[in-house]
Scaffold this motif. Structure first.
Motif, PDB file in Angstrom:
ATOM      1  N   SER B  52       0.837  -1.187   0.000  1.00  0.00           N
ATOM      2  CA  SER B  52       0.000   0.000   0.000  1.00  0.00           C
ATOM      3  C   SER B  52       0.872   1.237   0.000  1.00  0.00           C
ATOM      4  O   SER B  52       1.767   1.386   0.816  1.00  0.00           O
ATOM      5  CB  SER B  52      -0.908   0.005   1.222  1.00  0.00           C
ATOM      6  OG  SER B  52      -1.633   1.207   1.229  1.00  0.00           O
ATOM      7  N   LEU B 182     -11.220   2.468   2.598  1.00  0.00           N
ATOM      8  CA  LEU B 182     -10.641   2.197   1.280  1.00  0.00           C
ATOM      9  C   LEU B 182      -9.396   1.313   1.380  1.00  0.00           C
ATOM     10  O   LEU B 182      -9.220   0.385   0.589  1.00  0.00           O
ATOM     11  CB  LEU B 182     -10.293   3.527   0.598  1.00  0.00           C
ATOM     12  CG  LEU B 182      -9.668   3.449  -0.795  1.00  0.00           C
ATOM     13  CD1 LEU B 182     -10.622   2.810  -1.779  1.00  0.00           C
ATOM     14  CD2 LEU B 182      -9.263   4.841  -1.265  1.00  0.00           C
ATOM     15  N   VAL B 183      -8.545   1.616   2.323  1.00  0.00           N
ATOM     16  CA  VAL B 183      -7.269   0.903   2.408  1.00  0.00           C
ATOM     17  C   VAL B 183      -7.358  -0.271   3.373  1.00  0.00           C
ATOM     18  O   VAL B 183      -7.046  -1.405   3.024  1.00  0.00           O
ATOM     19  CB  VAL B 183      -6.147   1.874   2.851  1.00  0.00           C
ATOM     20  CG1 VAL B 183      -4.816   1.138   2.932  1.00  0.00           C
ATOM     21  CG2 VAL B 183      -6.058   3.044   1.882  1.00  0.00           C
ATOM     22  N   ASN B 185     -10.054  -1.633   5.017  1.00  0.00           N
ATOM     23  CA  ASN B 185     -11.117  -2.608   4.782  1.00  0.00           C
ATOM     24  C   ASN B 185     -11.026  -3.181   3.369  1.00  0.00           C
ATOM     25  O   ASN B 185     -10.820  -4.373   3.183  1.00  0.00           O
ATOM     26  CB  ASN B 185     -12.493  -1.952   5.016  1.00  0.00           C
ATOM     27  CG  ASN B 185     -13.641  -2.899   4.699  1.00  0.00           C
ATOM     28  OD1 ASN B 185     -13.600  -3.658   3.737  1.00  0.00           O
ATOM     29  ND2 ASN B 185     -14.695  -2.874   5.486  1.00  0.00           N
ATOM     30  N   LEU B 186     -11.157  -2.343   2.333  1.00  0.00           N
ATOM     31  CA  LEU B 186     -11.233  -2.881   0.970  1.00  0.00           C
ATOM     32  C   LEU B 186      -9.890  -3.365   0.447  1.00  0.00           C
ATOM     33  O   LEU B 186      -9.824  -4.230  -0.413  1.00  0.00           O
ATOM     34  CB  LEU B 186     -11.804  -1.831   0.013  1.00  0.00           C
ATOM     35  CG  LEU B 186     -13.279  -1.475   0.185  1.00  0.00           C
ATOM     36  CD1 LEU B 186     -13.673  -0.382  -0.802  1.00  0.00           C
ATOM     37  CD2 LEU B 186     -14.170  -2.692  -0.004  1.00  0.00           C
ATOM     38  N   GLY B 187      -8.815  -2.765   0.918  1.00  0.00           N
ATOM     39  CA  GLY B 187      -7.513  -3.160   0.414  1.00  0.00           C
ATOM     40  C   GLY B 187      -7.239  -2.676  -0.991  1.00  0.00           C
ATOM     41  O   GLY B 187      -6.585  -3.350  -1.790  1.00  0.00           O
ATOM     42  N   TYR B 188      -7.742  -1.490  -1.308  1.00  0.00           N
ATOM     43  CA  TYR B 188      -7.542  -0.911  -2.647  1.00  0.00           C
ATOM     44  C   TYR B 188      -6.047  -0.865  -2.990  1.00  0.00           C
ATOM     45  O   TYR B 188      -5.230  -0.473  -2.161  1.00  0.00           O
ATOM     46  CB  TYR B 188      -8.146   0.497  -2.683  1.00  0.00           C
ATOM     47  CG  TYR B 188      -7.922   1.237  -3.966  1.00  0.00           C
ATOM     48  CD1 TYR B 188      -8.431   0.752  -5.165  1.00  0.00           C
ATOM     49  CD2 TYR B 188      -7.200   2.432  -3.999  1.00  0.00           C
ATOM     50  CE1 TYR B 188      -8.227   1.433  -6.348  1.00  0.00           C
ATOM     51  CE2 TYR B 188      -6.998   3.118  -5.173  1.00  0.00           C
ATOM     52  CZ  TYR B 188      -7.508   2.622  -6.353  1.00  0.00           C
ATOM     53  OH  TYR B 188      -7.311   3.296  -7.523  1.00  0.00           O
ATOM     54  N   GLN B 189      -5.725  -1.298  -4.203  1.00  0.00           N
ATOM     55  CA  GLN B 189      -4.317  -1.450  -4.599  1.00  0.00           C
ATOM     56  C   GLN B 189      -3.819  -0.358  -5.550  1.00  0.00           C
ATOM     57  O   GLN B 189      -2.715  -0.453  -6.069  1.00  0.00           O
ATOM     58  CB  GLN B 189      -4.127  -2.795  -5.301  1.00  0.00           C
ATOM     59  CG  GLN B 189      -4.455  -3.991  -4.455  1.00  0.00           C
ATOM     60  CD  GLN B 189      -3.350  -4.299  -3.479  1.00  0.00           C
ATOM     61  OE1 GLN B 189      -2.218  -4.528  -3.869  1.00  0.00           O
ATOM     62  NE2 GLN B 189      -3.664  -4.263  -2.206  1.00  0.00           N
ATOM     63  N   GLY B 190      -4.651   0.625  -5.809  1.00  0.00           N
ATOM     64  CA  GLY B 190      -4.270   1.619  -6.817  1.00  0.00           C
ATOM     65  C   GLY B 190      -3.215   2.605  -6.334  1.00  0.00           C
ATOM     66  O   GLY B 190      -2.678   2.468  -5.251  1.00  0.00           O
TER      67      GLY B 190
END
Ligand SMILES: Cc1cc2nc3c(=O)[nH]c(=O)nc-3n(C[C@H](O)[C@H](O)[C@H](O)COP(=O)(O)OP(=O)(O)OC[C@H]3O[C@@H](n4cnc5c(N)ncnc54)[C@H](O)[C@@H]3O)c2cc1C
Ligand code: SF4
Lengths: 548, 208
Positions: B52, B182-183, B185-190
């Motif tokens: 991240s 976003l980070v 919980n969802l683990g967004y990788q962008g």
């Protein structure tokens, strides 16, 4: 007062290109831009939603009232709708998304760069509707190559007659959702490829390759996507022959007694002071409709309008959201960088290629993509709350996917037109456009046909529909507005010749989408740039021979 | 089926690392907050923490005083949003500062969207009228279930349903745009720095 060899109005895709080419050919160029200067290295960087005061949504009402179509991430790159109004008749909406900034809309465009084919340039000969373009694919192909080699287009060659291949950089791999959609298209027998994007997959012209951050729509910090500021402008400025004037709003083209353009009049963006820039050649590159507005404002009845078609044949492409929902195969999948290239799958047109078979003429292209995009927008309307809701949203997050209209042909019709609004003026006192546009029955039938095919693709991929009602979007929505200054061989029925030179005024050129005779089904900007490049060759050649 | 185990080292450019260190130093309280939530890093799942580039949250909510809601209304909103997005194996509305964000947004609405404010006043009045803040947790849960029922059962109605939808919509927006949502919980990788796009490597996705 200094007289330039050329003054170029607007620094977007076409203005930037013209500045580079003409300066390299030895022209002394004034590049005049209404918006402010930007420095990508300084002004653009990845910002997370929680780093912004309103998490990306903007202060309530601000974007809706003042910067339509933008987000808190990028609204500073968009036009201020209050300073820059336009009008439409009641019940006839037109969405006009503009940028007033150095580099214009190239700073945050979708980057999709397609070549048009002779099926489009010569469509009228095939189905009898409208007019052929005064150019063939053969005329434009070398310029497509020239532009592609400079801006860098990542794509797969497919050898499809309706979708000509070009000088490509290696394609980017497909993400999981795109792979599934690709298999679905294979099953249906639909052609399919990677969206062709002006985004580098390797170093080119001192620009680094893409680092797959997915931030393109807010401006690329390293210049891996094509924009004027990352690509053409540095080359133009390197020649030492370009004078860049930002915050300078051009209000009219100046003419002399011999029916020649002698420069432009401008108003300072902040100090509102008027001035003139003298030039031997005037090039309009302020975007399709702004160019036409300038010509309409420069002379009663419109400058270079002996044909009477200036302002007419306004087009966008037919568009609409299509179908969205979930791909079961991806529910609960590990989260990946699915939106890191912010691209997608492209399904080139396969309608009406041979014999006319459908109840409508012309064609359309579709796109498809999916996966963990930043905000799980389906969550807002997903029923429930609590821990079970949270777990379900996370499970669905990587599975959200959609098929949408990439661009469908909107027929060229004279009754779609722009004129000068008799009353309304912008913040600089310049009369604004009144835009009249409706969709034809053909446009509607084409959209309905697309919607059925989009559902087919979605279902073949195993998709569970969430929203398939999505209706056709109003004209302008695709931001592919073209026409109003069409090109043609006959000065009685067109404003420009095939080199984007006005028939009436030899030293006035108009670059951008205004010259389009039809929309075709491709993204338009690469064609605008290729035609600008062709126009620049013609212009320099004529200037050298003293024939301008 | 996770790939690209080397992604982090690939992607961590020097520029990026320097930037992150600068951010971390500038916001010690933000860091403390992120790590202060028990188990966030371990439980994020989906590789969220392993890769991240997400900077820590700014320190904007420390000592936040509501400006739009009264203290009492704000307290009720806190409890309500916590029922909507509870703290469980991942952070909830509280860690995401959802109530603070909502109050901040509504206060700022005065300038361009004042029409937003009255409906939120009504929602606050509604929670007050049913004594939401004074209920025990079980009764709060039961009331929210009743308010939410029309969402899944079109034959049901409830006077509180519009307020439930109003609060849920903004809670969901606030949560999934926060660092916690976003980070963590969802683990967004962008927003990555990668040398290659991590394309699909699942043979099963090539068939439908
Ligand atoms: C979000 C978005 C996504 C898009 N995606 C794609 C895509 O994927 N593929 C594609 O082909 N196209 C796409 N487009 C469209 C594309 O951006 C335009 O077709 C292209 O930028 C047009 O180039 P241009 O040079 O004609 O005008 P612009 O890029 O619009 O530049 C015009 C410039 O002129 C300046 N100007 C205007 N009026 C004046 C004046 N009076 N005086 C001085 N300067 C003036 C403006 O400030 C601006 O800088 C997209 C557009 C947007 C907004
Ligand atoms: S994804 Fe690539 S092109 Fe887009 S902003 Fe990031 S680095 Fe630039």
């Amino acid at each position: 007062m200094e007289t330039f060899d050329a003054v170029i109005v607007g620094s977007g895709a076409c203005g930037g290109w013209a500045a580079m080419e003409l300066a390299r050919s030895g022209f002394r160029v004034a590049l005049v831009e209404a918006g402010s200067s930007v420095n990508p290295a300084h002004d653009f960087h990845h910002r997370w939603p929680y780093e912004l005061p309103f998490h990306g949504q903007g202060q309530p009402g601000l974007l809706r009232k003042r910067y339509r179509g933008s987000t808190e991430f990028n609204y500073r790159l968009m036009i201020d709708d209050i300073e820059n109004p336009y009008t439409t008749p009641d019940g006839m909406p037109f969405r006009w998304s503009r940028s007033r900034v150095l580099g214009g809309r190239t700073l945050h465009w979708g980057r999709v760069s397609d070549r048009m084919s002779d099926l489009e340039f010569h469509a009228a000969s095939r189905d009898g509707y409208g007019d052929d373009w005064p150019v063939s694919y053969r005329d434009v192909a070398p310029y497509y190559s020239r532009v592609e080699r400079f801006i860098g287009v990542s794509a797969r060659a497919e050898n499809l007659p309706q979708f000509p291949d070009g000088d490509f950089l290696p394609a980017m791999p497909l993400n999981c959702a795109e792979t599934i959609f690709s298999a679905a298209c294979g099953k249906l027998g639909f052609p399919v490829t990677q969206r062709r994007v002006a985004q580098l997959t390797r170093m080119l012209n001192n620009r680094p390759p893409c680092h797959y951050c997915g931030n393109c729509i807010n401006g690329c910090d390293v210049g891996a996507m094509f924009s004027t500021v990352s690509s053409t402008l540095p080359e133009a400025l390197r020649t030492g022959r370009v004078t860049l004037m930002c915050d300078t709003v051009v209000s009219a083209i100046l003419m002399n007694a011999e029916n020649r353009a002698r420069g432009v009049r401008f108003i300072g963006r902040y100090n509102k002071q008027e001035g003139e820039i003298g030039a031997r050649t005037v090039i309009l590159a302020a975007s399709s409709l702004e160019n036409t507005r300038l010509m309409l404002n420069s002379q009663r009845g419109g400058l270079a309008n002996s044909s009477g078609v200036l302002g007419h044949y306004l087009m966008d492409q037919v568009s609409g959201a299509g179908v969205s929902g979930f791909l079961p195969a991806l529910k609960g999948a590990a989260i990946r960088n699915d939106d890191g290239k912010s691209s997608g799958l492209y399904i080139p047109n396969f309608i009406n290629l041979g014999k006319q078979k459908e109840t409508f003429i012309r064609g359309y292209a579709m796109s498809a993509s999916g996966g963990a995009a930043q905000f799980p927008r389906f969550a807002v309307n997903h029923a429930g709350y609590g821990s079970s809701y949270k777990r379900e949203i996370k499970r669905l997050y990587p599975a959200f996917a959609r098929v949408w209209m990439s661009g469908g042909e909107m027929l060229a019709r004279r009754e779609n037109f722009v004129e000068i609004d008799p009353e309304v003026k912008d913040a600089w006192g310049i009369p604004v456009l009144r835009i009249h546009a409706t969709h034809s029955d053909n446009d509607k039938r084409l959209y309905a046909h697309f919607h059925e095919r989009a559902r087919e693709v979605f279902h073949a991929a195993g998709g569970e529909e969430l929203d398939a009602k999505a209706a056709m979007a109003p004209p302008g929505s695709l931001i592919h507005e073209v026409g109003t200054c069409r090109m043609g061989a006959d000065p009685k029925t067109s404003v420009l010749n095939s080199y984007c030179q006005t028939h009436d005024v030899a030293n006035l050129f108009v670059f951008g989408g205004g010259c389009f005779v039809s929309t075709g089904d491709k993204h338009p900007t690469l064609t605008m740039m290729a035609l600008a490049a062709r126009g620049c060759d013609f212009l320099t050649d004529k200037a050298r021979k003293g024939e301008l | 089926m996770e790939v690209d185990e080397n992604r982090e080292s690939d992607s961590m450019t020097r520029r990026d690392a320097a930037w992150m260190i600068a951010r971390a130093l500038a916001t010690p309280a933000g860091l403390a907050l992120a790590s202060g939530w028990p188990g966030a890093a371990q439980n994020a799942g989906g590789g969220a923490m392993r890769h991240s580039n997400a900077p820590p949250e700014r320190d904007r909510w420390k000592d936040y005083r509501p400006k739009f809601f009264t203290i009492a209304q704000f307290g009720a909103l806190r409890m309500f949003t916590q029922v909507l997005i509870p703290t469980d194996e991942t952070p909830g509305a509280r860690e995401a500062h959802v109530p603070e964000f909502i109050d901040f947004v509504l206060n700022a609405a005065a300038e361009y969207a004042p029409e937003m404010q009255p409906q939120w006043q009504k929602a606050a009045d509604y929670l007050d009228s049913v004594g939401f803040a004074g209920m025990n947790a079980a009764n709060q849960e039961a009331l929210v279930a009743e308010m939410a029922a029309p969402e899944t059962d079109p034959n049901k109605t409830h006077a509180g349903f519009p307020f439930y939808r109003l609060m849920k919509e903004m809670t969901v927006r606030a949560y999934y745009t926060s660092r916690a949502g976003l980070v963590e919980n969802l683990g967004y990788q962008g927003y990555a720095y990668l040398t290659e796009f991590p394309g699909c490597n699942h043979p099963e996705h090539h068939k439908v």
